[in-house]
Design a protein around this motif. Structure first.
Motif, PDB file in Angstrom:
ATOM      1  N   THR A 147      -3.062  38.772 -42.101  1.00  0.00           N
ATOM      2  CA  THR A 147      -1.751  38.710 -41.455  1.00  0.00           C
ATOM      3  C   THR A 147      -0.911  37.582 -42.033  1.00  0.00           C
ATOM      4  N   LEU A 148      -1.535  36.418 -42.202  1.00  0.00           N
ATOM      5  CA  LEU A 148      -0.829  35.287 -42.806  1.00  0.00           C
ATOM      6  C   LEU A 148      -0.385  35.605 -44.226  1.00  0.00           C
ATOM      7  N   ALA A 149      -1.250  36.281 -44.975  1.00  0.00           N
ATOM      8  CA  ALA A 149      -0.926  36.600 -46.360  1.00  0.00           C
ATOM      9  C   ALA A 149       0.272  37.536 -46.463  1.00  0.00           C
ATOM     10  N   SER A 151       3.428  32.398 -41.757  1.00  0.00           N
ATOM     11  CA  SER A 151       3.062  31.744 -40.501  1.00  0.00           C
ATOM     12  C   SER A 151       3.997  32.092 -39.356  1.00  0.00           C
ATOM     13  N   ILE A 152       5.307  32.077 -39.609  1.00  0.00           N
ATOM     14  CA  ILE A 152       6.268  32.370 -38.532  1.00  0.00           C
ATOM     15  C   ILE A 152       6.126  33.820 -38.075  1.00  0.00           C
ATOM     16  N   GLY A 153       6.096  34.733 -39.028  1.00  0.00           N
ATOM     17  CA  GLY A 153       5.936  36.136 -38.666  1.00  0.00           C
ATOM     18  C   GLY A 153       4.639  36.400 -37.919  1.00  0.00           C
ATOM     19  N   LEU A 168       4.358  37.771 -34.135  1.00  0.00           N
ATOM     20  CA  LEU A 168       3.558  38.962 -33.856  1.00  0.00           C
ATOM     21  C   LEU A 168       2.523  38.676 -32.777  1.00  0.00           C
ATOM     22  N   GLY A 169       1.809  37.538 -32.895  1.00  0.00           N
ATOM     23  CA  GLY A 169       0.779  37.199 -31.928  1.00  0.00           C
ATOM     24  C   GLY A 169       1.330  37.017 -30.528  1.00  0.00           C
TER      25      GLY A 169
END
Length: 481
Positions: free
Chosen positions: A75-77, A81-83, A87-88
């Motif tokens: 997910t980070l890739a 980080s913001i996205g 999402l979380g």
């Protein structure tokens, strides 16, 4: 030679206040939700029915949480980080709203699964972003803060859940969780790095998923979670054995595949990282005794429900408070001592508490239980932040370091599921006597915690330190099959 390490102050961490709030808040909402939901479920069942599905609330949540922690690196890739945080928080808020609006138990279970996905992603991001969003000398402080959120959630969750349940407002409790997620999500864009600093666009678009490993871990956690809700001791033991087989298969697959859940260094001959993860798992699984402490406090100590609930959370309180202090250790020798002494202190506390369990215990004996529990919890807080940093610092490769940090959450959530099932098994083995059940539970986990001293000693070997000075390509070239 100077054997001390650079440890920033809490004040310096405060200069990264927004980042710290987002990282800690993401872990806290998930941790609070676990125990808050457990406190609310009896009221919810009385309202919407579905008592036969009661135990599946925790099972569904745990499985979803573990799955999400294993997808953190991907997910980070892909979205940064913001996205990832948006999402979380968004998924967790959506699950909370679904829980609040549930007309029947099956819908509530879906909501709990969605919550679990959000909580798992937020937990994994909390550890992963320590590695990339904070300077190296603040990793210990950041790890202590993040880990303390688990203990704080275990302490605050039952209290909040009890308050909402007292007034029959179980739906409102989930709405409050959703609102807290939205507020934290609004802070994320300003508090976090605006872009990924470790991967190119091509790498982000092609980041693979370790599907075989993922399915094996889902199977293991699912089997363990089912074992935890059974009453037949033999069936529980068989399922636990099956779970161990699945974990063994997971390790075999991870060793042979190029796409892994855990960092490749974990499987390198001579590496200490595997022992770091095992020590974290043994420490975290010890928290499972909290599930039954309120019950034994009432049956054996004659405590009222409110006081019994406080005793149940004392272990987590000791964990949270001690981490704030233990994270100040600078000398390498002191850090190593804390990593080994932590599991030992937890084991000693649980063993002493087991010896103090008997029916009709006097008020004085019951009062002694409290400092013993606090001391036992202090063992977790003594070692956990330094073990987390040991995992993060196990490689100089940024991608692998981020994966090593995110894997801490996978280890924590998986060990929680195993611990819950094992706790149920030990209590059933000791039954029908409450005294026998309590002693089986506490002595069983005391033994597991004592094993943590051995794994911590292995983690204190030269493998991790050697790896820090080597590139990822060098490690891959010497890795075993």
């Amino acid at each position: 030679m100077d054997s001390s390490q650079s440890v920033g102050s809490w004040r310096e961490l405060g200069s990264h206040f927004g980042t710290a709030v987002v990282l800690a808040g993401g872990v806290l909402v998930g941790a609070v939700n676990v125990y808050l939901a457990a406190s609310l479920l009896p009221t919810a069942v009385a309202d919407i029915g579905g008592g036969r599905l009661y135990a599946w609330n925790m099972t569904v949540f745990l499985i979803a949480q573990v799955v999400a922690t294993m997808l953190v690196s991907r997910t980070l890739a892909r979205i940064g980080s913001i996205g990832s945080y948006l999402l979380g928080f968004g998924v967790f808020a959506a699950g909370s709203v679904l829980c609040a609006a549930s007309p029947a138990m099956p819908v509530l279970l879906v909501g709990r699964g969605v919550q679990g996905l959000g909580a798992g992603l937020l937990t994994g991001l909390g550890f992963a972003l320590i590695h990339s969003a904070l300077p190296r000398h603040l990793w210990v402080r950041g790890s202590a803060l993040i880990s303390a959120m688990f203990g704080l959630g275990n302490f605050v969750g039952p209290a909040l859940g009890g308050i909402f349940a007292q007034f029959g407002s179980w739906r409102l409790a989930f709405v409050v969780l959703a609102l807290a997620s939205v507020m934290l999500a609004a802070l994320a864009p300003k508090a976090l790095p605006s872009r990924s600093r470790s991967r190119s666009r091509t790498e982000r678009e092609t980041a693979p998923v370790a599907m075989r490993s993922l399915l094996l871990v889902i199977g293991a956690v699912g089997v363990v979670s089912i074992a935890g809700i059974l009453s037949n001791t033999l069936a529980m033991a068989i399922l636990l054995a099956l779970a161990l087989v699945l974990i063994w298969a997971f390790v075999r697959v991870e060793k042979r595949m190029s796409v892994r859940v855990l960092p490749s260094l974990t499987y390198r001959a001579g590496s200490a990282l595997r022992w770091v993860y095992l020590t974290i798992a043994l420490l975290a699984s010890g928290v499972a005794v909290e599930t039954f402490l309120p019950l034994f406090s009432q049956r054996l100590g004659g405590l009222p429900p409110v006081a019994a609930g406080f005793f149940g959370a004392a272990l987590s309180l000791g964990w949270s408070v001690t981490q704030v202090v233990s994270s100040s250790a600078r000398r390498e020798q002191t850090v190593r001592w804390q990593q080994v002494a932590g599991p030992g202190l937890l084991a000693a506390g649980l063993a002493v508490l087991a010896l103090l369990q008997y029916r009709g215990a006097s008020l004085l004996v019951v009062i002694v239980w409290l400092p013993v529990l606090l001391i036992a919890g202090a063992g977790i807080g003594l070692a956990m932040p330094h073990l987390s940093v040991a995992a993060m610092a196990s490689t100089t490769d940024k991608q692998e370091g981020e994966k090593a940090a995110a894997a801490i959450a996978t280890v924590l959530t998986t060990s929680t599921a195993f611990g819950a099932a094992l706790a149920g098994l030990l209590v059933n083995v000791g039954g029908p006597s409450s005294v026998s059940s309590a002693r089986w539970l506490l002595l069983g986990f005391a033994l597991l915690s004592a094993l943590g001293m051995l794994t911590a000693l292995r983690a204190d070997g030269s493998g991790t330190h050697v790896a820090q000075g080597r590139s990822e390509s060098e490690m891959e070239s010497t890795a075993g099959p």
